[in-house]
Design a protein around this motif. Structure first.
Motif, PDB file in Angstrom:
ATOM      1  N   GLY A  94      -1.610   1.792   2.784  1.00 55.66           N
ATOM      2  CA  GLY A  94      -2.518   2.134   3.881  1.00 55.66           C
ATOM      3  C   GLY A  94      -3.223   3.451   3.671  1.00 55.66           C
ATOM      4  O   GLY A  94      -3.395   4.237   4.611  1.00 55.66           O
ATOM      5  N   ILE A  95      -3.674   3.686   2.435  1.00 57.67           N
ATOM      6  CA  ILE A  95      -4.185   4.998   2.063  1.00 57.67           C
ATOM      7  C   ILE A  95      -5.439   5.385   2.831  1.00 57.67           C
ATOM      8  O   ILE A  95      -5.731   6.569   3.007  1.00 57.67           O
ATOM      9  N   THR A  96      -6.207   4.406   3.317  1.00 51.96           N
ATOM     10  CA  THR A  96      -7.447   4.715   4.024  1.00 51.96           C
ATOM     11  C   THR A  96      -7.225   4.970   5.509  1.00 51.96           C
ATOM     12  O   THR A  96      -8.177   5.304   6.219  1.00 51.96           O
ATOM     13  N   LEU A  97      -6.008   4.815   6.017  1.00 48.63           N
ATOM     14  CA  LEU A  97      -5.716   5.022   7.431  1.00 48.63           C
ATOM     15  C   LEU A  97      -5.010   6.354   7.639  1.00 48.63           C
ATOM     16  O   LEU A  97      -4.360   6.885   6.729  1.00 48.63           O
ATOM     17  N   SER A  98      -5.127   6.869   8.852  1.00 47.00           N
ATOM     18  CA  SER A  98      -4.393   8.081   9.201  1.00 47.00           C
ATOM     19  C   SER A  98      -2.933   7.733   9.472  1.00 47.00           C
ATOM     20  O   SER A  98      -2.559   6.553   9.580  1.00 47.00           O
ATOM     21  N   GLY A  99      -2.096   8.767   9.620  1.00 47.37           N
ATOM     22  CA  GLY A  99      -0.679   8.525   9.869  1.00 47.37           C
ATOM     23  C   GLY A  99      -0.445   7.772  11.159  1.00 47.37           C
ATOM     24  O   GLY A  99       0.381   6.844  11.228  1.00 47.37           O
TER      25      GLY A  99
END
Length: 611
Positions: A88-93
């Motif tokens: 999920g590298i393109t999403l925030s935590g």
């Protein structure tokens, strides 16, 4: 939980496809798990939420709204069809945690384990998620175990509370019991009412926001059309080149392999070893003729140099060599058996020495080339911009540094050395047979054309199969790495079988070209054996035709070389195909070296301030 026995009764974890659905609640006796560190698949948001479950639009939209993902999907260009990359590298935590929570909420599991799923979201979103997801209608009939540091938010609607301190149970019971025992801080108790009031208003605010974006959510959820899929695509497909390996790829490898002196030593040792091998066979012929004459089985045979030339069909361009004093000493004077054995041994020693030099030099030069290529590739990857890592799976990068480097490291130089050796051997065999029986050279041209046609057909298929195998290996590494990272979540959902089958399918996909390569090799072997049989037949027929011009020793040399030609020709095509196949790894490495977009240099001399 059985407090007396100290055991915890959990449902029997079965594969998802073997679970029975309760017709009244629609739930199964299974577990859904939301980890504190969210684990997400390298897929779209929808695929992560569904997690291979059937798609129900109404339930899906309710989950999106309850987890506060309505605004997030409206912002994304492709909605829930947006690929989120590895982990999920393109999403925030916070977005990762809510997608992970949405997966647990969408499932039909009766038991839901939430490991601090509100830690990465802001306070307003935390209230909305707690009210609508953790305690909402979608959790009706379920047992929810929530671990959280946000005691003030989660305490009011908790049915049973366990307070942990330093990894041990400090106290447990209902909220009223713990408040009565004053096990809960007064500040937390005082904030419960305030939290309830604010939660109502915040839930109302999020509900209005969800209503305002309902249309966007529905459009995003209906993102199966090709435009939405293409718009949300993040990962680029791994490509493969077509046709023969470019000469530029060979030149780039030669650049790493060595300089002019390296190639000079290899060529001299290669040609020298083959000449010594031919001389060894010739010396056996001289030795056998001498012994035959010494035993007086024939008075017509002689080992003199002039007789050898005459019996070889009058090849007069060798005459200056045989008229030297050294040649006269070896071929015309009578010597003992020990002399012939000694000379034969020395020739064999020279052949071994030159062959060893060739093999060792090629081996170490290949290692140096592989090391240099690895260093260049490493620095190119380390200097790549962040977009490259977002759009390229780690398994694809690992494939370059593992299998491709391995093939260049271990296989390319030995196969190239073997190919050149077989090439020189085939040429020398044709030359020797043509010297003994000159008419063979006419048939050699035809045989060469047939071999070329067979080799082209074989190489075209083998090369493309190897390229397909190379790009089908990356998904195995990617899937296995992804599975290993999320093994806790996968086991909690009882979904091991699906991931195991997925891994097997990728392995089968990668192995499929290998079987066709072996089938193609059998195709080549059958045809080369036919051509080899033709060469042996022609050599034997010409030896009989030239029986009045050559002796048995020359005929034996011709036949022995013809027999070895078939094996050398098969190895020639196999080794050349292996060179092309392994040059595919160089091709793939050079693709990264030349095409990876780089970050700007750390220091730009032109822009430095003047001192």
């Amino acid at each position: 939980m059985d407090l007396l026995s100290g055991t915890i009764h959990m449902p029997c974890l079965k594969p998802r496809d073997q679970l029975q659905i309760d017709p009244q609640t629609g739930l199964t006796d299974s577990v859904a798990y939301c980890d504190q560190t969210p684990w997400l698949l390298n897929a779209t948001i929808r695929d992560n939420i569904l997690f291979a479950s059937p798609f129900n639009r109404q339930r899906y939209n309710s989950v999106i709204s309850a987890c506060g993902l309505t605004r997030d999907l409206a912002i994304l260009g492709a909605g829930d069809q947006t690929e989120i990359g590895e982990k999920g590298i393109t999403l925030s935590g916070g977005q990762k945690q809510r997608v992970s929570l949405a997966r647990a909420l969408y499932s039909n599991s009766k038991f839901v384990l939430l490991d601090d799923c509100l830690s990465a979201v802001d306070s307003q979103t935390a209230v909305h998620v707690y009210e609508n997801a953790v305690c909402g209608e979608l959790m009706a009939g379920r047992t929810v175990v929530l671990v959280s540091h946000n005691v003030a938010l989660c305490l009011k609607k908790a049915g049973f509370v366990v307070v942990m301190e330093n990894g041990r149970v400090k106290c447990q019971g209902t909220v009223e019991e713990l408040v009565a025992k004053k096990e809960i801080d007064e500040e937390v108790v005082a904030s419960l009412n305030a939290t309830g009031d604010s939660s109502s208003s915040l839930s109302s605010f999020h509900s209005k926001s969800a209503g305002a974006h309902n249309e966007s959510t529905d459009v995003a959820s209906d993102g199966d059309d090709e435009d939405a899929v293409n718009k949300g695509k993040l990962m680029e497909e791994e490509t493969k080149r077509e046709g023969a390996v470019s000469w530029n790829v060979y030149k780039s490898y030669f650049k790493y392999f060595g300089d002019t002196s390296t190639f000079t030593i290899l060529v001299v040792s290669l040609i020298g070893a083959e000449l010594v091998f031919v001389l060894q066979s010739w010396w056996l012929r001289v030795w056998s003729v001498t012994e035959y004459q010494r035993l007086d089985y024939s008075t017509t045979l002689t080992a003199s140099s002039s007789a050898i030339l005459a019996q070889a069909g009058g090849i007069h361009w060798f005459k200056p060599v045989f008229d030297t004093p050294i040649a006269a000493f070896f071929f015309e004077e009578e010597h003992s058996t020990i002399f012939y054995v000694t000379v034969y041994s020395l020739i064999g020693l020279a052949y071994s020495l030159m062959s060893s030099i060739r093999v060792l030099y090629a081996y170490f030069a290949g290692l140096d080339a592989s090391k240099s290529m690895f260093e260049v590739l490493l620095w190119k990857v380390l200097g790549a911009n962040l977009r490259f890592f977002d759009s390229t799976p780690v398994g694809r990068i690992m494939n370059r540094f593992s299998k491709d480097i391995e093939q260049v490291d271990e296989l390319l130089a030995p196969y190239a050395e073997a190919f050149l050796t077989n090439s020189v051997s085939c040429i020398s065999i044709i030359c020797v047979i043509s010297v003994i029986t000159p008419a063979f050279i006419l048939f050699a041209i035809f045989i060469g054309i047939v071999y070329y046609c067979v080799g082209v057909l074989y190489l075209n298929l083998s090369r493309d199969l190897k390229r397909y195998e190379s790009i089908s290996r990356s998904p195995i590494v990617q899937h296995f790495t992804e599975t290993l990272a999320g093994i806790t979540t996968i086991r909690a959902y009882g979904d091991e079988r699906r991931f195991l089958i997925g891994n097997m399918k990728r392995v089968d996909e990668c192995n499929r070209p290998y079987f066709y390569v072996e089938l193609n090799a059998r195709w080549l072997s059958f045809r080369t054996n036919l051509i080899g049989a033709m060469i042996i037949f022609l050599s034997s027929a010409l030896a009989v035709a030239y029986s009045d011009k050559i002796d048995s020793g020359l005929a034996g040399i011709s036949l022995s070389f013809a027999i070895s030609f078939n094996q050398n020709a098969v190895f020639l095509l196999n080794n050349y195909s292996n060179v092309e196949i392994n040059m595919n790894s160089v091709e793939r490495i050079e693709e990264y070296v030349e095409e990876i977009p780089q970050e700007p240099p750390a220091v730009i001399p032109e822009t430095e301030p003047k001192s």
